[in-house]
Enzyme design. Structure first.
Site, PDB file in Angstrom:
ATOM      1  N   CYS A 118       0.823  -1.224   0.000  1.00 13.78           N
ATOM      2  CA  CYS A 118       0.000   0.000   0.000  1.00 13.78           C
ATOM      3  C   CYS A 118       0.852   1.268   0.000  1.00 13.78           C
ATOM      4  O   CYS A 118       0.314   2.373  -0.134  1.00 13.78           O
ATOM      5  CB  CYS A 118      -0.947  -0.017   1.184  1.00 13.78           C
ATOM      6  SG  CYS A 118      -1.973  -1.498   1.213  1.00 13.78           S
ATOM      7  N   HIS A 260      -3.432   6.958   2.267  1.00 14.41           N
ATOM      8  CA  HIS A 260      -3.847   5.635   1.797  1.00 14.41           C
ATOM      9  C   HIS A 260      -5.197   5.319   2.441  1.00 14.41           C
ATOM     10  O   HIS A 260      -5.372   5.468   3.659  1.00 14.41           O
ATOM     11  CB  HIS A 260      -2.778   4.611   2.182  1.00 14.41           C
ATOM     12  CG  HIS A 260      -3.245   3.201   2.050  1.00 14.41           C
ATOM     13  ND1 HIS A 260      -3.893   2.753   0.920  1.00 14.41           N
ATOM     14  CD2 HIS A 260      -3.188   2.147   2.909  1.00 14.41           C
ATOM     15  CE1 HIS A 260      -4.203   1.467   1.093  1.00 14.41           C
ATOM     16  NE2 HIS A 260      -3.789   1.096   2.283  1.00 14.41           N
ATOM     17  N   ASN A 290     -10.140  -0.727   0.805  1.00 12.83           N
ATOM     18  CA  ASN A 290      -8.693  -0.544   0.666  1.00 12.83           C
ATOM     19  C   ASN A 290      -8.252  -1.140  -0.680  1.00 12.83           C
ATOM     20  O   ASN A 290      -8.241  -2.357  -0.848  1.00 12.83           O
ATOM     21  CB  ASN A 290      -8.020  -1.253   1.842  1.00 12.83           C
ATOM     22  CG  ASN A 290      -6.508  -1.189   1.800  1.00 12.83           C
ATOM     23  OD1 ASN A 290      -5.917  -0.858   0.769  1.00 12.83           O
ATOM     24  ND2 ASN A 290      -5.874  -1.517   2.907  1.00 12.83           N
TER      25      ASN A 290
HETATM   26  N1  COA Z   1     -17.298  -8.508  11.512  1.00 14.09           N
HETATM   27  C1  COA Z   1     -17.617  -8.735  12.785  1.00 14.09           C
HETATM   28  N2  COA Z   1     -16.718  -8.991  13.727  1.00 14.09           N
HETATM   29  C2  COA Z   1     -15.413  -8.994  13.353  1.00 14.09           C
HETATM   30  C3  COA Z   1     -15.035  -8.770  12.047  1.00 14.09           C
HETATM   31  C4  COA Z   1     -16.020  -8.520  11.102  1.00 14.09           C
HETATM   32  N3  COA Z   1     -15.733  -8.291   9.802  1.00 14.09           N
HETATM   33  N4  COA Z   1     -13.695  -8.827  11.972  1.00 14.09           N
HETATM   34  C5  COA Z   1     -13.240  -9.092  13.194  1.00 14.09           C
HETATM   35  N5  COA Z   1     -14.292  -9.212  14.051  1.00 14.09           N
HETATM   36  C6  COA Z   1     -14.258  -9.487  15.445  1.00 14.09           C
HETATM   37  C7  COA Z   1     -13.016 -10.246  15.838  1.00 14.09           C
HETATM   38  O1  COA Z   1     -13.197 -11.634  15.652  1.00 14.09           O
HETATM   39  C8  COA Z   1     -12.877  -9.869  17.276  1.00 14.09           C
HETATM   40  O2  COA Z   1     -13.770 -10.669  18.011  1.00 14.09           O
HETATM   41  P1  COA Z   1     -13.353 -11.236  19.474  1.00 14.09           P
HETATM   42  O3  COA Z   1     -13.108 -10.025  20.303  1.00 14.09           O
HETATM   43  O4  COA Z   1     -14.547 -12.040  19.849  1.00 14.09           O
HETATM   44  O5  COA Z   1     -12.135 -12.035  19.212  1.00 14.09           O
HETATM   45  C9  COA Z   1     -13.393  -8.464  17.304  1.00 14.09           C
HETATM   46  O6  COA Z   1     -14.208  -8.291  16.150  1.00 14.09           O
HETATM   47  C10 COA Z   1     -12.297  -7.435  17.239  1.00 14.09           C
HETATM   48  O7  COA Z   1     -12.927  -6.251  17.418  1.00 14.09           O
HETATM   49  P2  COA Z   1     -12.135  -4.956  17.691  1.00 14.09           P
HETATM   50  O8  COA Z   1     -11.035  -5.181  18.666  1.00 14.09           O
HETATM   51  O9  COA Z   1     -13.109  -3.922  18.043  1.00 14.09           O
HETATM   52  O10 COA Z   1     -11.517  -4.683  16.276  1.00 14.09           O
HETATM   53  P3  COA Z   1     -10.697  -3.442  15.908  1.00 14.09           P
HETATM   54  O11 COA Z   1     -11.319  -2.220  16.475  1.00 14.09           O
HETATM   55  O12 COA Z   1      -9.259  -3.716  16.187  1.00 14.09           O
HETATM   56  O13 COA Z   1     -10.906  -3.376  14.361  1.00 14.09           O
HETATM   57  C11 COA Z   1      -9.766  -3.700  12.315  1.00 14.09           C
HETATM   58  C12 COA Z   1     -10.374  -4.371  13.544  1.00 14.09           C
HETATM   59  C13 COA Z   1      -9.204  -4.773  11.409  1.00 14.09           C
HETATM   60  C14 COA Z   1     -10.857  -2.943  11.580  1.00 14.09           C
HETATM   61  C15 COA Z   1      -8.647  -2.717  12.771  1.00 14.09           C
HETATM   62  O14 COA Z   1      -7.763  -3.375  13.621  1.00 14.09           O
HETATM   63  C16 COA Z   1      -7.899  -2.136  11.624  1.00 14.09           C
HETATM   64  O15 COA Z   1      -8.434  -1.408  10.830  1.00 14.09           O
HETATM   65  N6  COA Z   1      -6.578  -2.426  11.511  1.00 14.09           N
HETATM   66  C17 COA Z   1      -5.791  -1.947  10.395  1.00 14.09           C
HETATM   67  C18 COA Z   1      -6.031  -2.859   9.226  1.00 14.09           C
HETATM   68  C19 COA Z   1      -5.554  -2.260   7.929  1.00 14.09           C
HETATM   69  O16 COA Z   1      -5.867  -1.142   7.635  1.00 14.09           O
HETATM   70  N7  COA Z   1      -4.827  -3.076   7.156  1.00 14.09           N
HETATM   71  C20 COA Z   1      -4.336  -2.676   5.884  1.00 14.09           C
HETATM   72  C21 COA Z   1      -3.233  -1.700   6.025  1.00 14.09           C
HETATM   73  S1  COA Z   1      -2.581  -1.310   4.497  1.00 14.09           S
END
Ligand code: COA
Length: 334
Positions: A118, A260, A290
């Site tokens: 990215c 990004h 993304n």
């Molecule tokens: N739908 C519902 N639940 C989901 C889910 C989805 N699509 N994806 C994950 N979960 C669940 C997980 O299983 C976890 O459940 P658990 O607590 O029972 O284990 C929980 O949601 C995690 O929630 P939370 O901690 O609130 O997630 P988050 O706020 O960390 O958000 C992301 C997760 C991935 C959105 C966030 O970490 C993120 O954006 N990270 C950067 C990712 C990124 O941009 N990558 C590319 C970079 S180039």
């Protein structure tokens, strides 16, 4: 053969973008994995993503974006000296850029792929600037294109909700006027490589007794979302801050912040740390998800064509992602 002009400045004079017509809404994804529009939208800002079908290709979208950039710039394909294709989803591991060169009819252009996930578009812009500033080349197409729908595990709700397909392009030109690339910073940290991968998994094959080869295939994208989130909100503001200082500017001088498009929460957090107000943040993550190397030029293209970004506006941009890698640049449009 590169010419030997002593042009020193870089300008950004054309842009374009293309994406598949097929759109998958969050509600539709909830039929595939255990998720909901509410969860995806509140955690990421994403409402839908574009996904390609079997008749569409990375080279096709990239070529369409490049043609638009050339038309806006008023530059003929035959006058392009170099094509840099930033992608992590090449259809040919030997490179896809040459297919684009052929489709464009950019017969004199040297064309190659650049893989930096990215961050690829920002790395591509910085790479292009070196060839333009040295006077070696006059016109360079920098294309960011990725079809990550091919590489996500559609059974993994942690990743499949995030990514989409698309392509964006800019035409950069050497100029005798003031350099419009005001500063840049490009970085890598391989110690965190395991946080985000699209890795090759070897399968062993004994070719002849005692000689074991590894043949295999690429796996789906794996990601530690929390670590990547933490990395982005720490590294990106620092990099942009550094480039703002390098350019002898303050954050008040930034007209537009084009990050990004990974996650609206990341964009909001970065803008807040830089004291850049929300109305200056260009975002279309809701519509595309993304799109990896394509996300910055797609967002740039929308803002330019809608008239929000005008010639002479100062843009701060930053790409970040797998590697881990990140980069920031400040440039004036036009
Ligand atoms: N739908 C519902 N639940 C989901 C889910 C989805 N699509 N994806 C994950 N979960 C669940 C997980 O299983 C976890 O459940 P658990 O607590 O029972 O284990 C929980 O949601 C995690 O929630 P939370 O901690 O609130 O997630 P988050 O706020 O960390 O958000 C992301 C997760 C991935 C959105 C966030 O970490 C993120 O954006 N990270 C950067 C990712 C990124 O941009 N990558 C590319 C970079 S180039």
């Amino acid at each position: 053969m590169p010419s030997n002009h002593s042009l020193t400045g870089v300008s950004f004079i054309g842009c374009g973008a293309a994406a598949p017509e097929t759109v998958v809404l969050n509600d539709a994804l909830a039929q595939v994995v255990d998720t909901s529009d509410e969860w995806i939208a509140s955690r990421t800002g994403i409402r839908q993503r574009h996904v390609s079908n079997d008749r569409e290709s990375l080279a096709g979208f990239a070529t369409e974006a490049a043609q638009q950039a050339l038309a806006m710039a008023g530059v003929a394909a035959a006058d392009v000296d170099m094509i840099i294709l930033a992608t992590s989803s090449a259809e040919d591991l030997f490179g896809t850029a040459c297919q684009i060169q052929a489709q464009l009819g950019a017969t004199k252009a040297v064309a190659f792929d650049l893989t930096a996930a990215c961050s690829g578009f920002v790395f591509g812009v910085v790479t292009a600037a070196q060839f333009l500033r040295s006077g070696a080349y006059q016109n360079i197409l920098v294309i960011g294109a990725d079809l990550l729908s091919r590489w996500v595990d559609w059974n993994d709700r942690n990743t499949c909700v995030l990514f989409g397909d698309g392509a964006g392009a800019v035409l950069m030109q050497a100029t005798e006027d003031a350099d419009r690339l005001l500063g840049f910073e490009i970085r890598s940290d391989g110690t965190q490589n395991c946080c985000l991968n699209l890795a090759f998994k070897p399968e062993l094959r004994e070719l002849i007794p005692g000689t074991i080869l590894t043949q295999g295939r690429y796996q789906y994208i794996t990601m530690n979302g929390k670590e990547v989130y933490r990395f982005a909100i720490n590294r990106v503001p620092d990099a942009i801050d550094k480039v703002i200082h390098q350019a002898n500017l303050t954050s008040n001088d930034i007209d537009w912040l084009i990050l990004h498009q990974a996650n609206q929460r990341i964009m909001d957090a970065v803008a807040e740390r830089l004291h850049i107000p929300a109305e200056k943040v260009v975002s279309n993550v809701a519509n595309y998800g993304n799109t990896s190397a394509a996300s910055i030029p797609i967002a740039l293209n929308e803002a330019v064509r809608s008239g929000r970004i005008q010639s002479g506006d100062t843009i701060a941009t930053s790409g970040f992602g797998a590697g881990l890698s990140w980069g920031a640049a400040i440039f004036k449009w036009g």
